[in-house]
Structures are given as C-alpha cells and as structure tokens.
Write a protein that holds these residues in place. Sequence first.
Motif, mmCIF file in Angstrom:
data_model
loop_
_atom_site.group_PDB
_atom_site.id
_atom_site.type_symbol
_atom_site.label_atom_id
_atom_site.label_comp_id
_atom_site.label_asym_id
_atom_site.label_seq_id
_atom_site.Cartn_x
_atom_site.Cartn_y
_atom_site.Cartn_z
ATOM 1 N N GLY A 376 0.831 -0.907 0.395
ATOM 2 C CA GLY A 376 0.272 -0.267 0.121
ATOM 3 C C GLY A 376 0.914 1.533 0.330
ATOM 4 O O GLY A 376 1.818 1.410 0.111
ATOM 5 N N ALA A 420 -4.823 -5.726 1.057
ATOM 6 C CA ALA A 420 -4.000 -4.015 0.428
ATOM 7 C C ALA A 420 -3.827 -3.929 2.370
ATOM 8 O O ALA A 420 -4.404 -4.119 3.349
ATOM 9 N N TYR A 438 -3.056 4.757 4.103
ATOM 10 C CA TYR A 438 -2.711 3.756 3.891
ATOM 11 C C TYR A 438 -4.093 3.227 3.469
ATOM 12 O O TYR A 438 -4.090 2.955 2.296
#
Length: 477
Positions: A376, A420, A438
């Motif tokens: 990420g 992710a 993030y």
Amino acid sequence: MKILWGGATAASQYEGGFEEKKGLDTQDCRPYLPRTSNATEETRLLTKEKIEEAKKTNSNQYYPFRNGTKGYEHLEEDIEYLEELGLDIYRFSISWARLFPNGIDEAPSPEGVAYYDKVFELLVKKKIKIFLTLNHYALPINLVECYGGWKGRECIKYFLRFVHFVFERWGELVDYWLPFNEINAGYFSPFNGVGLLKGEDGYNLSEVFQALHHQFVASAKTIRLAKQMKLKGKFGSMIACFCYYPLTSNPEDNLKLLFEEQMNQWYCMDVLSKGEYPYYSSKFFESKNITLNITDEDKKVLKENTCDFVSISFYTSSVITVDEAEKTAGNLVVSTKNPYLKASEWGWQIDPVGLRTSLHRVYERYGKPVIVSENGLGARDVLTEEYKIHDSYRIDYMKAYYEQAQLALLDGVPLEAFIAWGIIDIVSAGSCEMDKRYGVIYVDADNYGNGSYKRYKKDSFYWYKEFIQRHKAGGIN
C-alpha cells in the motif's frame, strides 16, 4: 486461478480499546514523536528507561497505539465497509495482551474473548475469508521484563498457550494462518520484531538471533499443534521483501547485494520454508561472533513443520552499493536512492515492477504458493469540507502494483492472494503517526489522537470496489 483480493489491519495499529482490560504490550510503549530525521528510529529502539516512562499514568508522552483508530468501538461499521468493498479476504491480528494481559496468564480475559468472538462472527456472516496473524509485533510487556522478550525460550511455551486457545476457540473459521508478521524484521528492528530493549551499546547480535531462533521454533510448533488438532487452514511464513538491485555493474556492488539479501531477506524464510539453517548463516555467525543454543529437538521440529505458503510484504525496492550514495527511507530500513524511481513523501521508492520480480524470486526459491500479505501507499490525505478524500495518487499506485501482480500470475507464479495494507486508516507502525495513511477508508484523527474518528470513503474505496467486481466477473483485470 483467480487472486483473492483483500485488505489488512493489525491489532496494535487499529483496535485501540486499551482501557478494556487489555494488558500493556510493546507497541503501547512507543510514543509519537514529531517527524524529524531520527524520530522513526527513536520510536522503535526502546530502552528500559523508555518502558518505565510509558508505564507511568502521568507521562506527558502520547502513545498512539493505545487508541489505534478505535476499531474496538467501530468494529461492526468497519466490517460493513469491508463487505461493501467486496473483499474476498481480510487479514487481521489477535492482540496477545488483549487475550492474555500478562502473557503468562492461565486463562484468557473474558473481555478479550468476547471481542474476538464478535470479529469472527461478523466476518463469517459476511462470508469474508480470514487470514489471521497470531503475532504482529506486539508482545506483552511482562514477557519483556521477565524474560527479555523472545531471547527467553520461555516465550515459546507461553506463545503456544495463547495459540492453543485461539485454535480451540476459532480454529475452524480461519483459512490462512500466519504465526509471525515480517519475521525478518527481528534482525533490523529488534524491539518491534522480537521485543528486545536497546542497551547502552546497542543490541547484542547473539541475543537477536537467539530470539529469532525461538520464533522459528514457536512457528514450527504452532504448525505441529495445528496438525495434531487437524485444523483445515493453510499455514504460512512472512518476510518483508525488498527486491535488491546493485547500483552499478561493479562486481563488488553485486557481491555486497548477495550477502545483504541473504541475511536481510532470505535467512528467516529459508529456515521456515526449508526446515533448516542455510549454508551461509554459519559464516555470518562466525564473522559476527554470534553463538546460538539450538537443540536437537529444535532441529527436528523445524524440519518436520515447514510452512505451506510464503507471504511477503512489498512496498519498495532497495539499492546496494559499496560506494557512498544518497540514501532514502524504506520499510523499517534505509536504502540507497534509486535514480529511476519516484518516491512517496516518506521516501519509500515506488516500484511495481519490483513486486513482479520479487514474486518470481520467491516462488523460484521456495516452490510454494505465494501471498502478498501487505502492500500500500502511505500518503497524506486531505478531508475536504464536503467530507471527500480525492486520493488519485493512491489509485495510480494500486493500479500499477495490481497490474504487476496479475502479470506475475500470468507468468506462472501461483499468487493466491493480494492484501492491501491498512485498508482502514491505522496508526503507522514505522513512524507512529496518523498523517501517513494507507487506507481506502479515512479515519478522522490526527497524530495526537484528536478527532471524531468518523469513517469516510476515499475515492480509492470506489476504485477498489469496482476493481474487485471486475475481477470476480472476468478474472484478470
């Protein structure tokens, strides 16, 4: 074969709920320090004195991991967001200190059990696959004070007590298991990775590698216990992966790369995936005067209980040279700057092709299914007056990395999942701040814990949702 697309958080960075009868752990003792050239380093090289300061009720420091992003309070809402995204899989960790506040408790905390009961219940109801990390850096501080962290072999016994309870309570619900997050971080970030305190002369490398050995044994014994209990999930190991490049064609640069890559990147996974210490470790230990206590039983359990899959975190690549060169930051490490790459505000070099390269190298080396368990972009997001977050830079990042992941799959790498990192904004593990975000879901909080902690969907939320829908409909995007 289709890739499972997912998202991840870690208990210490996300949950909060420190006042809910949770024990103090190593991450709870890391203060937020305004960003300077060495602030990140100071927050992950803790001393006994800093631990004592963190234990004070009247300390003037702010300890951000005690709040996280208040996932403890927003759990149901957050899992609704994960369902709306259409995630195939969610990676999260269990806080050892929430279940066993002192690490050595005979029985788990009822409050901790009730919280995780709810987490598993909601995820199963939403039909989201579970990737469970058993230890994501956070170690009950009592184990640091009593046994010196993982350098004490006693930690293996208490970890297995914790693991046994998790297996009994939720074992049938988990699809993928990870005993230790980024296990190689124990070498270059000993407080985070293995709970070692920094002494006046820094770290004793024999203690660092003994601590890592104890984690190797704990990982193998965890897998052995799972076999005995006939759990269905797959068990993996994980390293922080850096895709090393030589700066020049100077043979000395390439030779240095070989040695750096061996110990920083491959060493831990060689043990956990192949079941024995690699040939090159003996020379390294000899050169550094490192002595280890490795029993015959240790060797046997390592050999007989290797991992089923290999997982990596991949954010950035690293450049190696024997000469002086400009440096930049990375995931818990410092690297030489790559003139061919752009970097984030925090200096992490953006290298999606490096991900594809790394997936090949990992599969070629270990021959086991691969999972990208973290990836990420940490960036400074702005919440507009209309409560929007226009993060086109994150969408561009995701597009580039996800394309290379899918190309690796087409190349023949058995990539099972791509997860992710920080799918919901969390406190940064590297710099202990909220500014470095993030997530595709924004959390309204600042570096000092001020804010409403309300959740807002970023533009990247809608992009990722559509991406997953397209993938489910047709496979490769």
